[in-house]
Enzyme design. Structure first.
Site, mmCIF file in Angstrom:
data_model
loop_
_atom_site.group_PDB
_atom_site.id
_atom_site.type_symbol
_atom_site.label_atom_id
_atom_site.label_comp_id
_atom_site.label_asym_id
_atom_site.label_seq_id
_atom_site.Cartn_x
_atom_site.Cartn_y
_atom_site.Cartn_z
ATOM 1 N N GLU A 153 0.793 -1.240 0.000
ATOM 2 C CA GLU A 153 0.000 0.000 0.000
ATOM 3 C C GLU A 153 0.827 1.293 0.000
ATOM 4 O O GLU A 153 0.593 2.179 0.825
ATOM 5 C CB GLU A 153 -0.977 -0.010 1.187
ATOM 6 C CG GLU A 153 -1.900 -1.216 1.160
ATOM 7 C CD GLU A 153 -2.915 -1.238 2.294
ATOM 8 O OE1 GLU A 153 -2.874 -0.369 3.179
ATOM 9 O OE2 GLU A 153 -3.760 -2.161 2.293
ATOM 10 N N ASN A 194 2.210 -5.157 -3.217
ATOM 11 C CA ASN A 194 0.824 -5.506 -2.898
ATOM 12 C C ASN A 194 0.022 -4.251 -2.548
ATOM 13 O O ASN A 194 0.499 -3.393 -1.804
ATOM 14 C CB ASN A 194 0.866 -6.451 -1.679
ATOM 15 C CG ASN A 194 -0.442 -7.143 -1.389
ATOM 16 O OD1 ASN A 194 -1.001 -7.792 -2.257
ATOM 17 N ND2 ASN A 194 -0.941 -7.009 -0.171
ATOM 18 N N HIS A 229 -10.239 -6.776 -2.470
ATOM 19 C CA HIS A 229 -11.354 -6.600 -1.518
ATOM 20 C C HIS A 229 -12.482 -5.951 -2.316
ATOM 21 O O HIS A 229 -12.450 -4.746 -2.578
ATOM 22 C CB HIS A 229 -10.931 -5.701 -0.354
ATOM 23 C CG HIS A 229 -9.834 -6.296 0.477
ATOM 24 N ND1 HIS A 229 -10.001 -7.445 1.215
ATOM 25 C CD2 HIS A 229 -8.548 -5.911 0.687
ATOM 26 C CE1 HIS A 229 -8.872 -7.737 1.848
ATOM 27 N NE2 HIS A 229 -7.967 -6.830 1.541
ATOM 28 N N GLU A 258 -5.831 -11.001 -1.481
ATOM 29 C CA GLU A 258 -6.678 -10.840 -0.280
ATOM 30 C C GLU A 258 -8.145 -10.864 -0.692
ATOM 31 O O GLU A 258 -8.938 -10.015 -0.284
ATOM 32 C CB GLU A 258 -6.334 -9.522 0.428
ATOM 33 C CG GLU A 258 -4.862 -9.400 0.782
ATOM 34 C CD GLU A 258 -4.512 -8.152 1.599
ATOM 35 O OE1 GLU A 258 -5.418 -7.472 2.094
ATOM 36 O OE2 GLU A 258 -3.302 -7.878 1.716
ATOM 37 N N ASP A 260 -11.916 -11.112 -1.107
ATOM 38 C CA ASP A 260 -13.199 -11.272 -0.409
ATOM 39 C C ASP A 260 -14.216 -10.358 -1.085
ATOM 40 O O ASP A 260 -13.840 -9.397 -1.750
ATOM 41 C CB ASP A 260 -13.113 -11.025 1.113
ATOM 42 C CG ASP A 260 -12.397 -9.750 1.529
ATOM 43 O OD1 ASP A 260 -12.398 -8.772 0.763
ATOM 44 O OD2 ASP A 260 -11.835 -9.725 2.649
HETATM 45 C C1 XIL Z 1 -6.255 -6.688 8.161
HETATM 46 C C2 XIL Z 1 -6.571 -7.875 9.055
HETATM 47 O O1 XIL Z 1 -7.407 -8.752 8.351
HETATM 48 C C3 XIL Z 1 -7.234 -7.414 10.330
HETATM 49 O O2 XIL Z 1 -7.373 -8.501 11.230
HETATM 50 C C4 XIL Z 1 -6.401 -6.316 10.988
HETATM 51 O O3 XIL Z 1 -7.095 -5.808 12.108
HETATM 52 C C5 XIL Z 1 -6.124 -5.185 10.015
HETATM 53 O O4 XIL Z 1 -5.506 -5.717 8.847
HETATM 54 N N1 XIL Z 1 -4.892 -4.907 3.593
HETATM 55 C C6 XIL Z 1 -3.883 -5.710 4.039
HETATM 56 C C7 XIL Z 1 -4.124 -6.622 5.179
HETATM 57 O O5 XIL Z 1 -2.810 -5.764 3.406
HETATM 58 O O6 XIL Z 1 -2.962 -6.833 5.949
HETATM 59 C C8 XIL Z 1 -5.243 -6.133 6.065
HETATM 60 O O7 XIL Z 1 -5.505 -7.124 7.054
HETATM 61 C C9 XIL Z 1 -6.468 -5.846 5.223
HETATM 62 C C10 XIL Z 1 -6.184 -4.764 4.206
#
Ligand code: XIL
Length: 379
Positions: A153, A194, A229, A258, A260
């Protein structure tokens, strides 16, 4: 529903014919074996082995894992000279036990960082600390972590560099430093950038700049992690597709790191009138938490439609896609129950609160089976 395949009649030399299971059981990892790795982010209960029900799913369905939290800076390196490797060691042992592709997440991220690191304002001191962090961690897991999310990020939505403390103190040089150090500490690991919303055209341009800059300096970067996401309606498949194409053109392996799909409305989806000052004000609002007692069938179908569209796309680009990782195993444990609004009941993953596959899982497995049959028939 499990698909019925994997049984083959084997005829023996004697006059009897025995039926033996010679192919593996259908599962995400087996069904998509020729396409990409299939994975999940794992939490403390998985790593410690206390959540035996989810562990069974992980073992059966996935061939790659990512640590949801335990390798982040604030947990691994909370003080300048203390590292805590207990959970990370267990995480790596879990992946090794099941012969999985083990992802490290993440070496540098402005969020979930140790507070002392954010206080550093001197570029020389910051570079020294980044060097110690990456050398110690990537060095410890050399040859054991297969892919590192080196940097997480680092871009704004418009593609410019995020003005994190790293950037404010060191400019873009911190990015080069991170990738150089990771490559030197573990030359065989795949190194990934990422980020979220990497389907956005402006952010895509930012990624292209970042990758080209590293490449022009001869610094190793192997892949782009699109966090993925998503929601039921956005982003558009064509935007995701254009990013996959653009990243592949740079020679990058692309991963969905990631994945979802939120089933719930988010504050930023609302029209202007409904927007509140801060997300806390939505807590307890039934409009923002419409399915506290179960996910209606009609919504299960919408979720399955969305996942089918995504996997259609992923299969189309399977040659460029290395890995699809879900951000969690079962709905009850997803971070999306607590973010961006606390206390909601979300349904973003393939397994429900009892670790049974949701309709979306079945649909994606059927999609794959249909495609395999068409391929076998030469169509
Ligand atoms: C999130 C976790 O899922 C949570 O449990 C935590 O509180 C915050 O981080 N982007 C990312 C991940 O790269 O590491 C994050 O994970 C979600 C967004």
């Amino acid at each position: 529903m499990f698909l019925s395949m994997g049984w083959l009649a084997v005829s023996c030399q004697q006059d009897t014919t025995v039926t033996k299971p010679v192919l593996e059981k259908p599962s995400l990892k087996n069904s998509f074996k020729k396409d990409f790795l299939m994975g999940a982010a794992v939490n403390d209960g998985h790593i410690n082995g206390t959540d035996t029900s989810s562990l069974k799913i992980i073992e059966r369905e996935f061939n790659t894992i990512t640590p949801e939290n335990i390798m982040k800076w604030m947990y691994l390196h909370p003080q300048p000279d203390s590292f805590y490797f207990d959970m990370a060691d267990k995480y790596v042992a879990l992946g090794k036990k099941h012969d999985m592709h083990i992802v490290g997440h993440t070496l540098l991220w402005h969020s979930q960082i140790a507070p002392w690191m954010d206080e550093i304002k001197d570029p020389v001191e910051m570079a020294k600390q980044i060097e110690n962090h990456i050398n110690t961690i990537a060095g410890r897991y050399k040859g054991k972590i297969h892919t590192w999310d080196v940097l997480n990020e680092a871009l704004n939505e418009d593609g410019s560099y995020r003005t994190s403390n790293f950037y404010n103190v060191m400019g873009e040089s911190y990015i080069e430093l991170a990738f150089r150090l990771a490559a030197a500490a573990d030359p065989d690991a795949k190194l990934v950038y990422n980020d979220y919303n990497l389907w956005k055209p402006e952010k895509r341009e930012g990624v292209i700049r970042l990758v080209k800059n590293l490449q022009s300096k001869g610094i190793k970067i192997d892949g782009i992690g699109m966090q993925a996401h998503y929601s039921l309606v956005g982003p558009e498949i064509s935007d995701i597709e254009n990013s996959i194409i653009a990243y592949a053109k740079l020679g990058m392996e692309v991963s969905m790191t990631e994945l979802d799909v939120t089933a719930l409305p988010n504050p930023w989806d609302l029209d202007g009138a409904a927007v509140k000052q801060n997300y806390e004000e939505y807590e307890g609002d039934p409009v923002m938490n419409p399915y506290p007692n179960g996910f209606p069938d009609s919504m299960q179908v919408k979720m399955a439609d969305r996942y089918e569209d995504l996997f259609q796309l992923y299969l189309k680009y399977e040659k460029n896609i290395d890995r699809i990782t879900f951000w969690g195993v079962s709905n009850g444990q997803s971070w999306l129950n607590g973010w961006p609004i606390k206390g909601r009941t979300n349904y973003p993953l393939f397994f429900n609160r009892k670790n049974k596959p949701q309709v979306a899982y079945e649909r994606v497995m059927q999609l794959k089976e249909k495609k395999s049959k068409l391929e076998e028939a030469g169509k």
